[in-house]
Design an enzyme around this catalytic site. Structure first.
Site, PDB file in Angstrom:
ATOM      1  N   VAL A   1       0.843  -1.193   0.000  1.00  9.10           N
ATOM      2  CA  VAL A   1       0.000   0.000   0.000  1.00  9.10           C
ATOM      3  C   VAL A   1       0.881   1.246   0.000  1.00  9.10           C
ATOM      4  O   VAL A   1       0.423   2.335   0.337  1.00  9.10           O
ATOM      5  CB  VAL A   1      -0.967   0.019   1.210  1.00  9.10           C
ATOM      6  CG1 VAL A   1      -1.985  -1.094   1.118  1.00  9.10           C
ATOM      7  CG2 VAL A   1      -0.206  -0.048   2.539  1.00  9.10           C
ATOM      8  N   ALA A   2       2.137   1.077  -0.402  1.00  6.66           N
ATOM      9  CA  ALA A   2       3.109   2.173  -0.412  1.00  6.66           C
ATOM     10  C   ALA A   2       3.172   2.785  -1.810  1.00  6.66           C
ATOM     11  O   ALA A   2       2.323   3.592  -2.182  1.00  6.66           O
ATOM     12  CB  ALA A   2       4.473   1.647   0.042  1.00  6.66           C
ATOM     13  N   ARG A   3       4.159   2.395  -2.575  1.00  6.52           N
ATOM     14  CA  ARG A   3       4.307   2.779  -3.975  1.00  6.52           C
ATOM     15  C   ARG A   3       4.810   1.556  -4.735  1.00  6.52           C
ATOM     16  O   ARG A   3       5.626   0.775  -4.214  1.00  6.52           O
ATOM     17  CB  ARG A   3       5.288   3.950  -4.137  1.00  6.52           C
ATOM     18  CG  ARG A   3       4.721   5.306  -3.701  1.00  6.52           C
ATOM     19  CD  ARG A   3       3.621   5.773  -4.639  1.00  6.52           C
ATOM     20  NE  ARG A   3       3.148   7.122  -4.366  1.00  6.52           N
ATOM     21  CZ  ARG A   3       2.120   7.417  -3.589  1.00  6.52           C
ATOM     22  NH1 ARG A   3       1.463   6.432  -2.974  1.00  6.52           N
ATOM     23  NH2 ARG A   3       1.728   8.669  -3.412  1.00  6.52           N
TER      24      ARG A   3
ATOM     25  N   ASP B   1      -2.313  -2.639  -3.671  1.00  6.87           N
ATOM     26  CA  ASP B   1      -3.066  -1.410  -3.938  1.00  6.87           C
ATOM     27  C   ASP B   1      -2.318  -0.529  -4.925  1.00  6.87           C
ATOM     28  O   ASP B   1      -2.917   0.315  -5.578  1.00  6.87           O
ATOM     29  CB  ASP B   1      -3.299  -0.647  -2.624  1.00  6.87           C
ATOM     30  CG  ASP B   1      -4.067   0.653  -2.831  1.00  6.87           C
ATOM     31  OD1 ASP B   1      -5.080   0.616  -3.559  1.00  6.87           O
ATOM     32  OD2 ASP B   1      -3.666   1.688  -2.271  1.00  6.87           O
TER      33      ASP B   1
ATOM     34  N   GLU C   1       1.811   1.981 -13.195  1.00 12.48           N
ATOM     35  CA  GLU C   1       0.499   2.367 -12.685  1.00 12.48           C
ATOM     36  C   GLU C   1      -0.022   3.548 -13.502  1.00 12.48           C
ATOM     37  O   GLU C   1       0.698   4.538 -13.636  1.00 12.48           O
ATOM     38  CB  GLU C   1       0.600   2.744 -11.208  1.00 12.48           C
ATOM     39  CG  GLU C   1      -0.745   2.954 -10.553  1.00 12.48           C
ATOM     40  CD  GLU C   1      -0.641   3.198  -9.058  1.00 12.48           C
ATOM     41  OE1 GLU C   1      -1.175   4.235  -8.606  1.00 12.48           O
ATOM     42  OE2 GLU C   1      -0.024   2.387  -8.351  1.00 12.48           O
TER      43      GLU C   1
ATOM     44  N   HIS D   1      -5.288   1.365  -6.590  1.00 11.02           N
ATOM     45  CA  HIS D   1      -4.760   2.497  -5.819  1.00 11.02           C
ATOM     46  C   HIS D   1      -5.900   3.289  -5.169  1.00 11.02           C
ATOM     47  O   HIS D   1      -6.116   4.472  -5.457  1.00 11.02           O
ATOM     48  CB  HIS D   1      -3.895   3.414  -6.682  1.00 11.02           C
ATOM     49  CG  HIS D   1      -2.953   4.252  -5.864  1.00 11.02           C
ATOM     50  ND1 HIS D   1      -1.797   4.794  -6.366  1.00 11.02           N
ATOM     51  CD2 HIS D   1      -3.002   4.654  -4.562  1.00 11.02           C
ATOM     52  CE1 HIS D   1      -1.177   5.493  -5.420  1.00 11.02           C
ATOM     53  NE2 HIS D   1      -1.892   5.423  -4.311  1.00 11.02           N
ATOM     54  N   VAL D   2      -6.600   2.623  -4.271  1.00  8.69           N
ATOM     55  CA  VAL D   2      -7.748   3.232  -3.592  1.00  8.69           C
ATOM     56  C   VAL D   2      -7.529   3.327  -2.080  1.00  8.69           C
ATOM     57  O   VAL D   2      -8.482   3.506  -1.328  1.00  8.69           O
ATOM     58  CB  VAL D   2      -9.047   2.445  -3.904  1.00  8.69           C
ATOM     59  CG1 VAL D   2      -9.416   2.592  -5.365  1.00  8.69           C
ATOM     60  CG2 VAL D   2      -8.907   0.965  -3.532  1.00  8.69           C
TER      61      VAL D   2
END
Length: 329
Positions: free
Chosen positions: A239-241, A264, A269, A288-289
């Site tokens: 959930v970082a990058r 995520d 992306e 990415h939510v």
């Protein structure tokens, strides 16, 4: 209180801040700051309507003005609505200060990280697909798993990592916390391990959750060698990058059935249609939510209120990540 004007000096004008319309209802009172609302989706009307703007607050969904902030006249400071900030640096004009949204997304992102952990551990994607097929099927691919009694390695023990740790402890997990440097623990963990200890911690993890910022030091932090150090059937949650993981190596491990992933964020992306991550067994992808929650709006409003107050009183931003050094208070 606002600083006073020295005797004999011309009075300073009130700082002007351009604020997205959707944040106005969540903004606290800030006397001495002129707040101008703008529509972050309208690329034809400048934030501030063409007036000089001291501080530009970007929307939760940045819209066109992330890339076009240099068109805003008089700009001195920008406050992002995202925890990450590397995506904004190429568009930051010279001499303009930048702050990211510290603490705003701790609740929403840690909540999604927990949801991804639970979904993967309890095989929810499989059951959703079987429901879509109209079938009652209690079987699962692979062994039965639980989040309880799992050892979860949280890599990035800042606001999001700490918020996630609180939730994991409530789920009866053992948590290993990792930050940039080794330090004493807090009320949640006995010790915060330095990132240099990853090689000895990875083999102990049933799941790894990445919550750290993307920097040159963290890019590719989980590469092929680090992924190979994880035990069979370990879960990688990001959930970082996207680029903090070697995504090709991760997908290869998942395709072989050795590791699993719940993502995520990805690299690239957004993922193009047909990308292998969208069809590899054992990989769960959401687009990415992590911060896409109504819980983020009041927290951003509170954070922006504190930023406007600091800018009004001291001419500086809290949690500045780029731009000229702030003047001494």
């Amino acid at each position: 209180m606002p600083s006073s004007t020295p005797e004999g000096a011309a009075p300073r004008r009130a700082p002007v801040a351009a604020v997205p319309e959707e944040l106005l209802a969540h903004l606290g009172p800030v006397e001495g700051v002129e707040v101008l609302a703008y529509d972050h989706t309208d690329g034809d009307v400048l934030p501030g309507g063409g007036r000089d703007v001291d501080l530009l607050a970007l929307s939760m969904i940045a819209g066109p003005w992330l890339r076009r902030m240099g068109e805003v006249p008089g700009l001195r400071a920008v406050v992002l609505a995202s925890a990450g900030y590397e995506h904004a640096l190429p568009f930051l004009p010279d001499g303009v200060r930048l702050a990211n949204a510290v603490g705003v997304h701790d609740t929403a992102t840690s909540e999604l990280a927990l949801a991804l952990l639970l979904a993967a551990q309890r095989n929810l994607p499989h059951h959703v697909l079987r429901q879509a097929d109209g079938v009652w099927d209690r079987s699962v691919p692979g062994p039965w798993r639980s989040l309880a009694d799992s050892t979860v390695l949280v890599v990035g023990y800042g606001g999001i990592g700490t918020a996630l740790t609180r939730r994991l402890l409530a789920c009866e997990c053992d948590v290993l916390a990792v930050a940039s440097a080794d330090r004493a623990g807090d009320g949640l963990v006995d010790r915060v391990h330095g990132v240099d200890r990853l090689p000895e911690l990875l083999p102990r993890a049933d799941a790894v959750v990445l919550t750290l910022p993307l920097t040159e030091g963290t890019r590719g932090l989980l590469g092929a060698a680090e992924l190979a150090a994880l035990p069979d059937q370990a879960l990688v949650v990001n959930v970082a990058r996207g680029p903090v993981v070697d995504n090709d190596a991760l997908l290869a491990e998942c395709a072989a059935g050795r590791l699993r992933a719940a993502l995520d964020v990805t690299d690239p992306e957004p993922l193009p249609d047909g990308h292998p991550a969208l069809s590899t067994p054992g990989v769960l992808v959401v687009p990415h939510v992590g911060g896409a929650s109504p819980a983020s709006l009041p927290r951003m409003g509170s954070y922006l209120t504190s930023q406007l107050t600091a800018y009004r009183d001291e001419g500086r931003l809290l949690h500045q990540v780029a731009g000229p050094a702030p003047h001494p208070a």
